[in-house]
Design a protein around this motif. Structure first.
Motif, PDB file in Angstrom:
ATOM      1  N   GLN A 173     -66.273  35.115  27.356  1.00  0.00           N
ATOM      2  CA  GLN A 173     -66.050  35.449  25.947  1.00  0.00           C
ATOM      3  C   GLN A 173     -64.707  36.161  25.782  1.00  0.00           C
ATOM      4  O   GLN A 173     -64.350  37.053  26.552  1.00  0.00           O
ATOM      5  CB  GLN A 173     -67.180  36.343  25.440  1.00  0.00           C
ATOM      6  CG  GLN A 173     -67.044  36.742  23.969  1.00  0.00           C
ATOM      7  CD  GLN A 173     -68.253  37.523  23.483  1.00  0.00           C
ATOM      8  OE1 GLN A 173     -69.360  37.354  23.997  1.00  0.00           O
ATOM      9  NE2 GLN A 173     -68.055  38.365  22.495  1.00  0.00           N
TER      10      GLN A 173
ATOM     11  N   ASP B 202     -61.670  41.422  19.700  1.00  0.00           N
ATOM     12  CA  ASP B 202     -62.847  40.628  19.359  1.00  0.00           C
ATOM     13  C   ASP B 202     -64.136  41.176  19.936  1.00  0.00           C
ATOM     14  O   ASP B 202     -65.169  40.489  19.902  1.00  0.00           O
ATOM     15  CB  ASP B 202     -62.644  39.185  19.837  1.00  0.00           C
ATOM     16  CG  ASP B 202     -61.381  38.576  19.243  1.00  0.00           C
ATOM     17  OD1 ASP B 202     -61.279  38.527  18.004  1.00  0.00           O
ATOM     18  OD2 ASP B 202     -60.492  38.178  20.015  1.00  0.00           O
TER      19      ASP B 202
ATOM     20  N   VAL C 203     -71.436  41.235  25.793  1.00  0.00           N
ATOM     21  CA  VAL C 203     -70.559  40.062  25.851  1.00  0.00           C
ATOM     22  C   VAL C 203     -71.030  39.164  26.989  1.00  0.00           C
ATOM     23  O   VAL C 203     -71.686  39.614  27.933  1.00  0.00           O
ATOM     24  CB  VAL C 203     -69.088  40.474  26.058  1.00  0.00           C
ATOM     25  CG1 VAL C 203     -68.583  41.284  24.872  1.00  0.00           C
ATOM     26  CG2 VAL C 203     -68.903  41.254  27.351  1.00  0.00           C
ATOM     27  N   ARG C 204     -70.683  37.910  26.901  1.00  0.00           N
ATOM     28  CA  ARG C 204     -71.048  36.954  27.939  1.00  0.00           C
ATOM     29  C   ARG C 204     -69.807  36.571  28.740  1.00  0.00           C
ATOM     30  O   ARG C 204     -68.674  36.764  28.298  1.00  0.00           O
ATOM     31  CB  ARG C 204     -71.680  35.718  27.322  1.00  0.00           C
ATOM     32  CG  ARG C 204     -70.775  34.963  26.390  1.00  0.00           C
ATOM     33  CD  ARG C 204     -71.475  33.825  25.684  1.00  0.00           C
ATOM     34  NE  ARG C 204     -70.557  33.108  24.793  1.00  0.00           N
ATOM     35  CZ  ARG C 204     -70.254  33.495  23.568  1.00  0.00           C
ATOM     36  NH1 ARG C 204     -70.797  34.602  23.074  1.00  0.00           N
ATOM     37  NH2 ARG C 204     -69.414  32.789  22.836  1.00  0.00           N
TER      38      ARG C 204
ATOM     39  N   SER D  46     -70.824  38.835  32.412  1.00  0.00           N
ATOM     40  CA  SER D  46     -71.651  39.183  31.252  1.00  0.00           C
ATOM     41  C   SER D  46     -72.090  40.636  31.389  1.00  0.00           C
ATOM     42  O   SER D  46     -72.405  41.102  32.481  1.00  0.00           O
ATOM     43  CB  SER D  46     -72.884  38.278  31.178  1.00  0.00           C
ATOM     44  OG  SER D  46     -72.521  36.934  30.989  1.00  0.00           O
TER      45      SER D  46
ATOM     46  N   ALA E 234     -60.361  37.158  28.462  1.00  0.00           N
ATOM     47  CA  ALA E 234     -61.794  36.859  28.475  1.00  0.00           C
ATOM     48  C   ALA E 234     -62.497  37.735  29.516  1.00  0.00           C
ATOM     49  O   ALA E 234     -61.900  38.158  30.512  1.00  0.00           O
ATOM     50  CB  ALA E 234     -62.025  35.386  28.794  1.00  0.00           C
TER      51      ALA E 234
END
Length: 420
Positions: A126, A115, A122-123, A236, A232
């Motif tokens: 995420q 993803d 990205v944060r 960030s 995840a």
């Protein structure tokens, strides 16, 4: 008589041979001098032509005034400047390890989906990838079973406490139920810790437990123990490495993503032993790179190494540098300058383009005569703007080639190769 005749003929043959050798030598000499050339031009006359510079003589290169004008060669004396005794350190840029994370799967499995693309921002939190991991389903099932047993033993323990007060059960039975409750609570804690070690945070574990306690009519909740592990990002930043493909089988020891916040980077510099007294944590270090010669970045010294490298006799110094616009890239070569570290001093400087490199050594071209230039080895220091400090090799009285030095270097190398 016959002997006299034979001696006479031998003498004639020897004289003829000597004449032939002398004539050949004379012809070769004339050819070498260019006597057979058109117009009888001598080498000295040919050397004066503006078509090409003369080859190196005693390490010098002869260039006619016409060629000097054509090549745009100009000279000037080295400038005397006062510099603030800055300590200059060389090194490379690295990722800020405090703002960099590697994301791995803690379970063996198969990549179902990816993803986040390489280079994507990205944060924190995420999802980067989804992994099919059967061991996760087993761990969820074990957790839910442990939770159900803990709830059951908790009720039995509370009932035993009430019955003991009413003398409806004996002390031994009450103690057994209390032991069962404590064991079930311990098993629940172990099962929950296992889920955490697989990457589920407390909110995910609590949500799983709430869904198990509130089943809807007709819902078997097959997805309570689903085997999908969602990886995840813990920070960030930008995805700077991705080593995974959809459908790929992976093992727990493999890093699938690297995410880094590049708003700051580390400059890892080499400090010489004499520089160490001028370095202290918290000091401002100005970072430069040849790629952006007109820009500087002010960083702060984080750490001075504790060990001197035996081979290079240097100590590693780490500087944290802001990186607005993300112009600084990890693995770039940089220089760090600690301004005002060693007091002001007077130095000789020349334009940076005046310094050339021959056989790995820095040189400048000095005018030895109106039509002759010599390559002078020098020792260089730090840069001051667009000029280079010369610490050894010049005394300030020379006329140094400030434009056209690269052309002289090319001609000198070409003439040297032609003379071999």
């Amino acid at each position: 008589m016959m002997q006299i005749a034979r001696g006479f003929h031998a003498s004639v043959n020897r004289s003829t041979a000597r004449l032939t050798v002398a004539a050949l030598a004379l012809a070769l000499a004339l050819a070498a001098c260019g006597g057979a050339g058109k117009g009888g031009q001598t080498p000295d006359a040919a050397e004066g032509q503006p078509g090409a510079p003369a080859g190196p003589r005693d390490g010098t290169l002869q260039v006619t005034p016409a060629l000097q004008q054509k090549w745009g060669i100009s000279t000037a004396a080295p400038a005397k400047s006062t510099v603030s005794g800055a300590v200059t350190l060389s090194g490379v840029l690295r990722f800020n390890e405090r703002q960099t994370a590697q994301i791995t799967s803690l379970l063996e499995g198969q990549v179902v989906s990816l993803d986040a693309e390489l280079g994507a921002m990205v944060r924190k939190g995420q999802v980067l990838a989804t992994i099919h991991a059967p061991a996760l389903a087993d761990a969820k099932t074990a957790f839910l079973q442990a939770a159900a047993r803990a709830e059951l033993t908790a009720r039995e323990h509370e009932r035993a406490r009430i019955l003991l007060q009413q003398e409806a059960i004996d002390q031994k039975e009450a103690a057994r139920r209390q032991a069962d409750f404590e064991q079930a609570r311990t098993e629940l804690g172990v099962a929950e810790s296992k889920l955490h070690s697989f990457g589920l945070d407390q909110a995910q574990v609590d949500a799983l437990l709430r869904r198990a306690r509130q089943p809807e009519a007709g819902d078997r909740h097959d997805d309570l123990a689903d085997p999908y592990l969602r990886l995840a990002s813990p920070i960030s930043g930008r995805v700077i490495a991705r080593d995974a493909l959809a459908g790929q089988h992976i093992l727990p020891d493999r890093a699938l993503f690297t995410v880094s916040d590049l708003s700051t980077v580390w400059a890892v510099l080499d400090a010489r032993e004499p520089d160490l007294p001028f370095l202290a944590e918290g000091r401002v270090v100005r970072i430069r790179t040849s790629l952006y010669a007109d820009r500087t970045w002010d960083g702060r010294l984080l750490h001075v190494g504790d060990v001197v490298d035996e081979a290079s006799r240097t100590v590693k110094v780490r500087v944290e540098t802001p990186n607005p616009g993300l112009l600084l890239k990890p693995n770039m070569f940089v220089q760090g300058e600690v301004a005002g570290a060693a007091g002001a001093r007077e130095v000789l400087t020349v334009p940076a383009d005046a310094v050339q490199t021959i056989n790995g050594e820095p040189v400048v071209f000095v005018r030895a005569a109106p039509d002759r230039f010599a390559a002078r080895p020098v020792r260089t220091g730090e840069r001051t703007g667009d000029r280079r400090v010369i610490t050894n090799g010049l005394d300030g009285s020379e006329q140094v080639v400030v434009t056209g030095a690269f052309t002289l270097k090319a001609e000198l190398l070409k003439s040297s190769l032609a003379g071999e």
